[in-house]
Scaffold this active site. Sequence first.
Site, short mmCIF file in Angstrom:
data_model
loop_
_atom_site.label_atom_id
_atom_site.label_comp_id
_atom_site.label_asym_id
_atom_site.label_seq_id
_atom_site.Cartn_x
_atom_site.Cartn_y
_atom_site.Cartn_z
N GLU A 2 34.59 37.47 -24.85
CA GLU A 2 34.70 36.80 -23.64
C GLU A 2 35.74 35.86 -23.50
OE1 GLU A 2 32.46 36.93 -26.07
OE2 GLU A 2 30.56 37.54 -25.28
N HIS B 113 27.90 30.72 -24.30
CA HIS B 113 26.63 30.93 -25.10
C HIS B 113 26.91 30.68 -26.55
CE1 HIS B 113 29.11 34.74 -25.49
NE2 HIS B 113 28.17 35.09 -26.47
ZN LIG Z 1 31.26 37.91 -27.79
#
Ligand SMILES: [Zn+2]
Length: 274
Positions: free
Chosen positions: A12, A117
């Site tokens: 990410e 997250h």
């Molecule tokens: Zn990841």
Amino acid sequence: MAFKAYISVDMEGVSGLVHRDHVGRDGKDYEFSRRLMTLEANASIEGAFDGGADEVVVNDSHGTQRNLLPEFLDPRAQVITGSPKPQSMMAGLDDSFGAVLCVGYHARAGSQGILDHTISSQAVYDIKINGDSQGEMGLNAGIAAYYGVPIVLLTGDSTATAQAVELVPEIEVATVKESLTRYAAKNLSPSASQELIRRQSKLAVERREEIAPVQYEMPVTLTLQFMFSAMADVAELVPGVQRLDPLTVSFTSSDYLEAFHCIRALILMAGAVA
Ligand SMILES: [Zn+2]
């Protein structure tokens, strides 16, 4: 003594990637995204060797942990692929290593960063270590410290690198994109991002003696707040796990690895009732 560097690569935090279409296995943009991930891994491998590493082990740390393209990876490095595996994003790390580098990392759950997250967007609202919210770097830092190894570098978006500096003020970072919203960023070009990562990886491993491992106070308490109460209903069945409220459980141990593995297992189990 030979110096071994360990590189944990998530996705990410890679420059240019901002959406599930990039980082999800079934996403339309996944195939080119994993190539960019592999190139950022290569940049860090090169920097680690330039900075004096004799050996580099790379751990694919995203999702299925089967993302890095072996045929494009720097042939000097060995790569750990697949999941589940003990220590997860720190699989294979032990006290023979001299430094950990975190590449492509993202902000913790509940903070304003790209695809924020902590371990699972479906299951985890928040994780605390001894009362403080921590993301994946914070959790992994506890494993690294268990083996006496410092985390010397984190690359990712501006929120992820700010959180890294908050936890380890002396860490080196490479901010490859500025987060604007959860799904939008101003990115460095791939080549500029890779050059920054190479440079910072070299500097980080050269500075490894100046950067201390993150020592959490023992016994350590990991607190896990789920998205849904059914997940805590299941977690509570595990011996030693305390139910704190409808969404929250905790586990305390004088062995950090045991506590980490327990929390990791509870998150996997939560998938059964997601
Ligand atoms: Zn990841």
